[in-house]
Scaffold this motif. Structure first.
Motif, short mmCIF file in Angstrom:
data_model
loop_
_atom_site.label_atom_id
_atom_site.label_comp_id
_atom_site.label_asym_id
_atom_site.label_seq_id
_atom_site.Cartn_x
_atom_site.Cartn_y
_atom_site.Cartn_z
N ALA A 115 -51.31 40.20 -17.00
CA ALA A 115 -51.02 39.00 -17.77
C ALA A 115 -50.42 39.42 -19.11
O ALA A 115 -50.85 40.41 -19.71
N PHE A 116 -49.41 38.67 -19.57
CA PHE A 116 -48.76 39.07 -20.82
C PHE A 116 -48.21 37.87 -21.56
O PHE A 116 -47.92 36.82 -20.99
N THR A 133 -54.55 30.21 -16.19
CA THR A 133 -53.84 28.99 -15.80
C THR A 133 -54.23 27.83 -16.71
O THR A 133 -53.37 27.07 -17.17
N GLU A 134 -55.52 27.71 -17.00
CA GLU A 134 -55.98 26.64 -17.89
C GLU A 134 -55.47 26.83 -19.31
O GLU A 134 -55.39 25.86 -20.08
N ALA A 135 -55.12 28.08 -19.68
CA ALA A 135 -54.58 28.36 -21.01
C ALA A 135 -53.06 28.23 -21.05
O ALA A 135 -52.45 28.55 -22.08
N GLY A 136 -52.44 27.79 -19.95
CA GLY A 136 -51.00 27.53 -19.96
C GLY A 136 -50.13 28.69 -19.52
O GLY A 136 -48.91 28.65 -19.73
N HIS A 146 -59.84 36.48 -22.25
CA HIS A 146 -59.96 35.39 -23.21
C HIS A 146 -59.23 35.71 -24.52
O HIS A 146 -58.65 34.81 -25.15
N ALA A 147 -59.24 36.98 -24.94
CA ALA A 147 -58.51 37.34 -26.16
C ALA A 147 -57.02 37.12 -25.99
O ALA A 147 -56.35 36.60 -26.88
N LEU A 148 -56.48 37.51 -24.83
CA LEU A 148 -55.05 37.30 -24.59
C LEU A 148 -54.74 35.80 -24.53
O LEU A 148 -53.73 35.35 -25.07
N ARG A 192 -45.82 32.82 -21.69
CA ARG A 192 -47.14 33.33 -21.32
C ARG A 192 -47.18 33.39 -19.79
O ARG A 192 -47.01 32.36 -19.12
N TYR A 193 -47.41 34.57 -19.24
CA TYR A 193 -47.22 34.78 -17.81
C TYR A 193 -48.34 35.65 -17.24
O TYR A 193 -48.99 36.42 -17.95
#
Length: 432
Positions: free
Chosen positions: A65-66, A33-36, A249-251, A53-54
């Protein structure tokens, strides 16, 4: 203490917050969520866009997550990284109260295959989920709970009463010896006390509102650097939060414009994966099918396109133990701090596709990311991962990878700092 590398700081945060599978998933959601990233609901249509980004959490312990590349061509396939949110534990049964000679204890059962002796003489806390009444019988309300303080203990029997403990060990009877002590009976804690009342007090709800719970006892010790030059990391739950942290974190940091990248976090790996939220379910097919459907393609088209993709199963590996060298393969044994690990097994207990693995070895050599190989000793059965399960549902070339650790399934495990950094770098390279 040295200044922590960003990859280790991220892992510390995951370890501190991930005290149950529910909490591992919740912290993953927070990072995304913090990454948008935008949250989607499984039962609703997905209005996806290129460049989007979902993430979706069909259940409280699973997450998908993708990211969708801005220039994605649907026929280009997908890169998938899978890991698991659960870990071996001692779980609390329903109606758990046991009163013995002035003590209050809890009735428990095993989850997975923990090294039981490592839970004794530790500060133990409780974490998980509590469910209360909602507006109707089919609308219960879930609450995450984490006491975050020592609330129970499992003391060992003194050696004076078990003189052969050091020579023969101390066998653990799961029903007799895994009954943690909450306290002695007094004005506050008495024979009318129940776990439900204690949970209600912690959550500030009426005890009559609590319908059920899913709680585990966990080692309260915090992650810390160890070794004379602080090259080791010791912590509870390295299996498999190391992989979850690296993939999430990589994604979040990836920006690949030409592909779909997907992270799948599953529950119940430690007990076989056969559940609605495990890797051996139809959910991964549903998720990738909904992504392709959003761009006008059928499930058959989706499965055909996936065959050009690649999947990582990220789970910890067995590092070389200098006190027990005989348990390792004679040529394929990873040593701590010499790189993350590619695992392979001819019987596919570790998924192995030599073409897929070759491409990842080439990627590591190109990016100068240190890696090692692991194979099982030929006289041992060893463990397995979600890799072969997933690749039996999704037609994707799959490989097994992860960081090497010692004391796997202990309540406190050990790994190399450099190996987590290498795993994180590899995950980023895989998604980029």
């Amino acid at each position: 203490m040295h200044t922590l590398a960003i990859e280790i700081s991220q892992l510390f945060e995951f370890l501190k917050n991930g005290t149950s599978a529910f909490h591992v998933t919740a912290h993953s959601k927070k990072v995304l969520t913090e990454a948008g990233f935008t949250e989607l609901k499984l039962k609703e249509p997905w209005p996806l866009e290129r460049g989007g980004r979902y993430f979706c959490c069909p259940f409280d312990t699973t997450l998908y997550a993708f990211t969708i590349g801005r220039d994605w061509d649907l026929s280009r396939g997908i890169h998938i990284g899978g890991a698991h949110t659960d870990f071996p534990a001692i779980k609390v049964k329903p109606k758990p109260e046991i009163f013995t000679q002035g003590y209050m204890q809890l009735n428990t059962e095993l989850y997975g295959g923990p090294i039981l002796s490592t839970f004794f003489d530790r500060s133990l806390s409780l974490a998980g989920k509590v469910v209360t009444r909602g507006s109707s019988y089919d609308r219960p309300v879930s609450h995450l709970i984490d006491f975050q303080r020592p609330v129970a203990c499992l003391p060992n029997l003194a050696i004076h009463m078990n003189r052969t403990a050091n020579e023969k060990g101390t066998p653990v009877d799961n029903q007799k010896h895994l009954l943690p002590i909450l306290g002695t009976l007094n004005d506050m804690l008495n024979k009318d006390s129940t776990l439900v009342k204690l949970l209600a007090e912690e959550l500030d709800v009426d005890p009559s509102e609590i319908l059920d719970y899913d709680l585990c006892l966990y080692n309260l010790e915090q992650p810390e650097l160890a070794g004379i030059t602080e090259e080791f990391l010791c912590a509870p739950r390295l299996d498999d939060i190391t992989s979850v942290c690296a993939l999430v974190h990589a994604l979040a940091e990836s920006q690949n414009p030409n592909r779909v990248n997907l992270v799948c976090l599953f529950d119940h790996e430690e007990i076989g994966s056969l559940s609605k939220q495990g890797a051996d379910s139809f959910l991964p097919n549903v998720v990738v099918g909904k992504i392709w459907q959003a761009f006008g393609k059928s499930m058959i088209d989706c499965m055909a396109d996936l065959s050009d993709g690649l999947m990582l199963s990220a789970d910890v590996a067995h590092a070389y133990h200098p006190n027990y060298p005989a348990v390792q393969d004679v040529t394929n044994y990873p040593v701590i701090n010499q790189g993350f690990v590619f695992k392979s097994a001819s019987n596919q207990s570790y998924a192995w596709d030599c073409e897929a693995l070759a491409s990842m070895i080439a990627l590591c050599e190109d990016r100068q990311i240190p890696y090692q190989r692991f194979a099982k000793h030929s006289n041992t059965k060893g463990g397995g991962t979600i890799a072969s399960i997933l690749s039996s549902h999704l037609p994707v070339r799959t490989i097994d990878t992860g960081a090497g650790i010692l004391a796997m399934h202990s309540s406190r495990e050990m790994m190399g700092v450099k190996d987590q950094i290498a795993l994180s770098r590899f995950a980023k390279a895989f998604f980029e």
